[in-house]
Enzyme design. Sequence first.
Site, PDB file in Angstrom:
ATOM      1  N   ARG A  28      85.474 106.740  72.368  1.00  0.00           N
ATOM      2  CA  ARG A  28      84.682 106.041  73.387  1.00  0.00           C
ATOM      3  C   ARG A  28      84.425 104.604  72.971  1.00  0.00           C
ATOM      4  O   ARG A  28      84.154 104.325  71.794  1.00  0.00           O
ATOM      5  CB  ARG A  28      83.359 106.787  73.632  1.00  0.00           C
ATOM      6  CG  ARG A  28      83.590 108.147  74.223  1.00  0.00           C
ATOM      7  CD  ARG A  28      82.333 108.848  74.687  1.00  0.00           C
ATOM      8  NE  ARG A  28      82.641 110.256  74.914  1.00  0.00           N
ATOM      9  CZ  ARG A  28      83.221 110.753  76.016  1.00  0.00           C
ATOM     10  NH1 ARG A  28      83.534 109.932  76.999  1.00  0.00           N
ATOM     11  NH2 ARG A  28      83.486 112.044  76.114  1.00  0.00           N
ATOM     12  N   ILE A  30      82.588 101.183  72.393  1.00  0.00           N
ATOM     13  CA  ILE A  30      81.219 100.935  71.919  1.00  0.00           C
ATOM     14  C   ILE A  30      80.387 100.180  72.961  1.00  0.00           C
ATOM     15  O   ILE A  30      79.157 100.260  72.949  1.00  0.00           O
ATOM     16  CB  ILE A  30      81.266 100.179  70.566  1.00  0.00           C
ATOM     17  CG1 ILE A  30      80.010 100.404  69.763  1.00  0.00           C
ATOM     18  CG2 ILE A  30      81.552  98.694  70.751  1.00  0.00           C
ATOM     19  CD1 ILE A  30      80.129  99.996  68.300  1.00  0.00           C
ATOM     20  N   ASN A  86      94.712  94.731  77.815  1.00  0.00           N
ATOM     21  CA  ASN A  86      94.557  93.289  77.706  1.00  0.00           C
ATOM     22  C   ASN A  86      95.514  92.781  76.631  1.00  0.00           C
ATOM     23  O   ASN A  86      95.662  93.410  75.579  1.00  0.00           O
ATOM     24  CB  ASN A  86      93.112  92.934  77.322  1.00  0.00           C
ATOM     25  CG  ASN A  86      92.123  93.350  78.399  1.00  0.00           C
ATOM     26  OD1 ASN A  86      92.410  93.232  79.580  1.00  0.00           O
ATOM     27  ND2 ASN A  86      90.964  93.842  77.995  1.00  0.00           N
ATOM     28  N   GLU A  94      90.431  91.360  72.357  1.00  0.00           N
ATOM     29  CA  GLU A  94      89.556  91.032  71.224  1.00  0.00           C
ATOM     30  C   GLU A  94      90.020  91.682  69.922  1.00  0.00           C
ATOM     31  O   GLU A  94      89.803  91.127  68.850  1.00  0.00           O
ATOM     32  CB  GLU A  94      88.122  91.501  71.509  1.00  0.00           C
ATOM     33  CG  GLU A  94      87.441  90.721  72.623  1.00  0.00           C
ATOM     34  CD  GLU A  94      86.113  91.346  73.021  1.00  0.00           C
ATOM     35  OE1 GLU A  94      85.700  92.332  72.392  1.00  0.00           O
ATOM     36  OE2 GLU A  94      85.508  90.839  73.977  1.00  0.00           O
ATOM     37  N   HIS A  99      95.582  98.820  72.673  1.00  0.00           N
ATOM     38  CA  HIS A  99      94.687  99.871  73.165  1.00  0.00           C
ATOM     39  C   HIS A  99      94.701  99.891  74.680  1.00  0.00           C
ATOM     40  O   HIS A  99      94.715  98.846  75.332  1.00  0.00           O
ATOM     41  CB  HIS A  99      93.263  99.706  72.629  1.00  0.00           C
ATOM     42  CG  HIS A  99      92.710  98.316  72.721  1.00  0.00           C
ATOM     43  ND1 HIS A  99      93.102  97.313  71.870  1.00  0.00           N
ATOM     44  CD2 HIS A  99      91.800  97.760  73.561  1.00  0.00           C
ATOM     45  CE1 HIS A  99      92.447  96.199  72.181  1.00  0.00           C
ATOM     46  NE2 HIS A  99      91.661  96.450  73.211  1.00  0.00           N
ATOM     47  N   HIS A 101      92.586 100.918  77.841  1.00  0.00           N
ATOM     48  CA  HIS A 101      91.240 101.255  78.304  1.00  0.00           C
ATOM     49  C   HIS A 101      91.358 102.261  79.452  1.00  0.00           C
ATOM     50  O   HIS A 101      92.081 101.999  80.428  1.00  0.00           O
ATOM     51  CB  HIS A 101      90.522 100.027  78.870  1.00  0.00           C
ATOM     52  CG  HIS A 101      90.221  98.934  77.893  1.00  0.00           C
ATOM     53  ND1 HIS A 101      88.963  98.705  77.394  1.00  0.00           N
ATOM     54  CD2 HIS A 101      91.017  97.981  77.342  1.00  0.00           C
ATOM     55  CE1 HIS A 101      88.984  97.647  76.597  1.00  0.00           C
ATOM     56  NE2 HIS A 101      90.220  97.183  76.546  1.00  0.00           N
TER      57      HIS A 101
HETATM   58  P1  DGP Z   1      89.800  94.242  74.308  1.00  0.00           P
HETATM   59  O1  DGP Z   1      88.908  93.164  74.833  1.00  0.00           O
HETATM   60  O2  DGP Z   1      90.802  94.714  75.306  1.00  0.00           O
HETATM   61  O3  DGP Z   1      90.445  93.886  72.975  1.00  0.00           O
HETATM   62  O4  DGP Z   1      88.856  95.492  74.064  1.00  0.00           O
HETATM   63  C1  DGP Z   1      88.260  95.770  72.837  1.00  0.00           C
HETATM   64  C2  DGP Z   1      87.256  96.861  73.105  1.00  0.00           C
HETATM   65  O5  DGP Z   1      86.923  97.448  71.870  1.00  0.00           O
HETATM   66  C3  DGP Z   1      85.957  96.368  73.721  1.00  0.00           C
HETATM   67  O6  DGP Z   1      85.804  96.988  75.012  1.00  0.00           O
HETATM   68  C4  DGP Z   1      84.873  96.830  72.768  1.00  0.00           C
HETATM   69  C5  DGP Z   1      85.578  97.835  71.892  1.00  0.00           C
HETATM   70  N1  DGP Z   1      85.142  97.843  70.520  1.00  0.00           N
HETATM   71  C6  DGP Z   1      85.049  96.770  69.685  1.00  0.00           C
HETATM   72  N2  DGP Z   1      84.631  97.160  68.479  1.00  0.00           N
HETATM   73  C7  DGP Z   1      84.464  98.509  68.521  1.00  0.00           C
HETATM   74  C8  DGP Z   1      84.052  99.479  67.567  1.00  0.00           C
HETATM   75  O7  DGP Z   1      83.753  99.214  66.410  1.00  0.00           O
HETATM   76  N3  DGP Z   1      83.998 100.770  68.024  1.00  0.00           N
HETATM   77  C9  DGP Z   1      84.331 101.116  69.301  1.00  0.00           C
HETATM   78  N4  DGP Z   1      84.235 102.402  69.624  1.00  0.00           N
HETATM   79  N5  DGP Z   1      84.729 100.235  70.217  1.00  0.00           N
HETATM   80  C10 DGP Z   1      84.793  98.931  69.826  1.00  0.00           C
END
Ligand code: DGP
Length: 115
Positions: A28, A30, A86, A94, A99, A101
Amino acid sequence: MPTLFEKIIAGELPADFVYRDDRVVAFRDIHPQAPVHVLVIPVKPIPTADDIEDGDAELIGRMFCVARDIARQEGLAEDGYRLIINCKQHGGQEVDHLHLHLVGGRPLGRMLQPR
Ligand code: DGP
């Protein structure tokens, strides 16, 4: 330098896993953008969509099959959901580990807002 997601896959950082096999994991997000927000990730550290190789085709297809199964488990299949990848800076990426979504559980509206 391992990315956040490599550390999660290695068990060095915690995450709420919803799926795991030797090629694909899902946990999931965060910062959920909807009632269901799951990230589906290849264990292989592919940095961005631009780094996908022809030989990764089966792995990428597997990610979509896992996302479909999770969507069904989470009760999203009937009303629908959104799958997003993305890519790099203009795509809003980021974390430099590919990944997918999986977002759903409410009407998501139009994907792109008019400028
Ligand atoms: P993007 O912007 O497409 O690179 O999405 C990165 C996503 O990763 C963003 O929706 C927040 C999520 N995310 C960032 N750090 C963590 C983490 O430490 N744990 C989890 N579960 N999600 C994270």
